[in-house]
Design a protein around this motif. Sequence first.
Motif: not given
Length: 301
Positions: A41-60
């Motif tokens: 019942g939570s949301t993605h917001d508190y995990l937003q900084n995992l988008s920093d792991l999108a690099e090179g051939a990796r998407s998040v």
Amino acid sequence: MTVAPSAKGTVPFGEYETWYRVTGDLRAAGPALVVVHGGPGSTHDYLQNLSDLAEGARSVVHYDQIGNGGSTHLPDRRADFWTVDLFAAELDNLLERLGIADNYVLFGQSWGGMLITRHAASRPAGLRGLVIANSPASYPLWLQEAKLLRDQLPPGVNETLLRHEAAGTTDTDEYYAAMRPFYERHVCRLSPWPRDYLASFYEVYNDPTVYYAMNGPSEFHVNGTLRDWSVIDHCPDINVPTLLISGRYDEATPATVQPFMDHIAGARWEIFEESSHLPHLEEPERFKEVMRTFLDEVDRS
């Protein structure tokens, strides 16, 4: 490092919709990292900084599970609607709709870690790796450990909590105020609390339908439909590289995490010494280093 701009939208899930956001390019060769948030019942917001792991051939990929955030809200549904099977089916549907079911890594935080454990136990062909972060292997263990942590709260706090729980007055200001010392010790030790964490916190507050039905009124008083749920029996069926993450002061204590280590072949466990339940916010640089090392190992394997 080249990262494509973020894209967001919704995918149909039966008669409902699941909101998602992609950072990076899903067409890239590397497995997509799919982030499964806690709650339930939570949301993605508190995990937003995992988008920093999108690099090179990796998407998040982030998404909001049905019932909250940008996904369909259903405040009138009874508790028996909100099941583990529902959220497992939603995850399967998202992977298929985004076209990544043949090449992905799952990151599940808290309840999300239990959900991805169940998913991984079916040995989906496209799953490349698993990160189980700050998750208990069973709610009975979680409650057992929560009692020990509650007993260590400042004098009078647990007595106030117990009085309201017995009276059914867990929606009062006094109960919320008494919750705070536990959250400050075992959920997020940063002061002030980060904006991303507060965003998810207020999303649950504004629509607690799923959280109340499946969990209960607080992190440590689980009286919802999940109170007897365990994924320990699923662990031996997992056959992909698995990283376990927890904080030294985590409400997911070592005793709640140990069954993952005991029953998932080859699992590796990283404990963050300055963190509680949110190492990605409490120790972000070390967190990213640990995650990048693991994801690079998955890519090579």
